[in-house]
Write a protein that holds these residues in place. Structure first.
Motif, PDB file in Angstrom:
ATOM      1  N   LYS A  11     -12.443  15.610   0.202  1.00  0.00           N
ATOM      2  CA  LYS A  11     -13.251  14.478  -0.257  1.00  0.00           C
ATOM      3  C   LYS A  11     -13.359  13.387   0.807  1.00  0.00           C
ATOM      4  O   LYS A  11     -14.079  12.409   0.616  1.00  0.00           O
ATOM      5  CB  LYS A  11     -12.649  13.885  -1.533  1.00  0.00           C
ATOM      6  N   GLY A  12     -12.601  13.545   1.887  1.00  0.00           N
ATOM      7  CA  GLY A  12     -12.638  12.557   2.962  1.00  0.00           C
ATOM      8  C   GLY A  12     -11.645  11.424   2.822  1.00  0.00           C
ATOM      9  O   GLY A  12     -11.621  10.510   3.639  1.00  0.00           O
ATOM     10  N   THR A  13     -10.805  11.485   1.787  1.00  0.00           N
ATOM     11  CA  THR A  13      -9.810  10.428   1.617  1.00  0.00           C
ATOM     12  C   THR A  13      -8.511  10.798   2.320  1.00  0.00           C
ATOM     13  O   THR A  13      -8.203  11.975   2.506  1.00  0.00           O
ATOM     14  CB  THR A  13      -9.544  10.127   0.123  1.00  0.00           C
ATOM     15  N   SER A  14      -7.766   9.785   2.687  1.00  0.00           N
ATOM     16  CA  SER A  14      -6.504   9.987   3.394  1.00  0.00           C
ATOM     17  C   SER A  14      -5.326   9.617   2.494  1.00  0.00           C
ATOM     18  O   SER A  14      -5.190   8.450   2.104  1.00  0.00           O
ATOM     19  CB  SER A  14      -6.462   9.114   4.649  1.00  0.00           C
ATOM     20  N   ASP A  18      -3.958   5.861   1.456  1.00  0.00           N
ATOM     21  CA  ASP A  18      -3.724   5.522   0.047  1.00  0.00           C
ATOM     22  C   ASP A  18      -2.292   5.044  -0.162  1.00  0.00           C
ATOM     23  O   ASP A  18      -2.053   4.076  -0.894  1.00  0.00           O
ATOM     24  CB  ASP A  18      -4.012   6.728  -0.860  1.00  0.00           C
ATOM     25  N   TYR A  19      -1.331   5.724   0.472  1.00  0.00           N
ATOM     26  CA  TYR A  19       0.068   5.319   0.344  1.00  0.00           C
ATOM     27  C   TYR A  19       0.293   3.944   0.966  1.00  0.00           C
ATOM     28  O   TYR A  19       0.936   3.078   0.365  1.00  0.00           O
ATOM     29  CB  TYR A  19       0.989   6.360   0.991  1.00  0.00           C
ATOM     30  N   GLN A  27       5.561  -4.640   4.931  1.00  0.00           N
ATOM     31  CA  GLN A  27       5.999  -3.246   4.983  1.00  0.00           C
ATOM     32  C   GLN A  27       5.059  -2.420   5.851  1.00  0.00           C
ATOM     33  O   GLN A  27       5.507  -1.625   6.674  1.00  0.00           O
ATOM     34  CB  GLN A  27       6.090  -2.663   3.570  1.00  0.00           C
ATOM     35  N   VAL A  28       3.762  -2.621   5.691  1.00  0.00           N
ATOM     36  CA  VAL A  28       2.784  -1.900   6.508  1.00  0.00           C
ATOM     37  C   VAL A  28       2.951  -2.279   7.978  1.00  0.00           C
ATOM     38  O   VAL A  28       2.866  -1.417   8.856  1.00  0.00           O
ATOM     39  CB  VAL A  28       1.339  -2.182   6.027  1.00  0.00           C
ATOM     40  N   GLU A  29       3.230  -3.538   8.235  1.00  0.00           N
ATOM     41  CA  GLU A  29       3.469  -3.999   9.608  1.00  0.00           C
ATOM     42  C   GLU A  29       4.616  -3.217  10.249  1.00  0.00           C
ATOM     43  O   GLU A  29       4.527  -2.788  11.401  1.00  0.00           O
ATOM     44  CB  GLU A  29       3.812  -5.495   9.566  1.00  0.00           C
ATOM     45  N   GLY A  87       2.939  10.497   2.479  1.00  0.00           N
ATOM     46  CA  GLY A  87       3.846   9.354   2.544  1.00  0.00           C
ATOM     47  C   GLY A  87       4.481   9.095   1.196  1.00  0.00           C
ATOM     48  O   GLY A  87       3.863   9.330   0.150  1.00  0.00           O
ATOM     49  N   PHE A  88       5.719   8.615   1.219  1.00  0.00           N
ATOM     50  CA  PHE A  88       6.418   8.304  -0.024  1.00  0.00           C
ATOM     51  C   PHE A  88       7.567   7.350   0.249  1.00  0.00           C
ATOM     52  O   PHE A  88       7.996   7.185   1.393  1.00  0.00           O
ATOM     53  CB  PHE A  88       6.931   9.580  -0.716  1.00  0.00           C
TER      54      PHE A  88
END
Length: 112
Positions: A11-14, A18-19, A27-29, A87-88
């Protein structure tokens, strides 16, 4: 220098994007900082990147931020390209088998 790509499904999603959307900005940093180390360092410390035993060549990006432990799973495509597939947030000592199976399944899908 290594390159890192995020797996995309039909579908083209990652799943990785999403995670990351579920994490706080800080946290993303931290996740992005560790990914930068993996891309740039000639030798990556095991505390950040490790091959998982008893898997189909699945590697684990290891991120710790405060009391939280995040994992991104993926595989090498060629020598310098890493495809991250899953990812989790880790809750126990061992990487759950179910999460490894998701990463292995997406690796097979990538190669098809």
């Amino acid at each position: 220098m290594r390159r890192i790509k995020f797996f995309r499904n039909k579908k083209g999603t990652s799943p990785i994007e999403d995670y990351l959307d579920t994490l706080s900005d800080k946290q993303v940093e931290k996740v992005l900082w560790v990914l930068k180390l993996i891309k740039e360092l000639p030798f990556i410390p095991l505390k950040f990147f490790k091959k998982l035993v008893n898997t189909e060549d699945i590697w684990e990006v290891r991120i710790k931020y405060g009391n939280n432990i995040f994992r991104l799973l993926g595989f090498f495509e060629k020598e310098s390209l890493i495809i991250l597939t899953h990812g989790f947030t880790k809750k126990g000592q061992k990487t759950p088998r179910n999460d490894i199976q998701i990463a292995e399944s997406r690796k097979k899908e990538w190669r098809r």
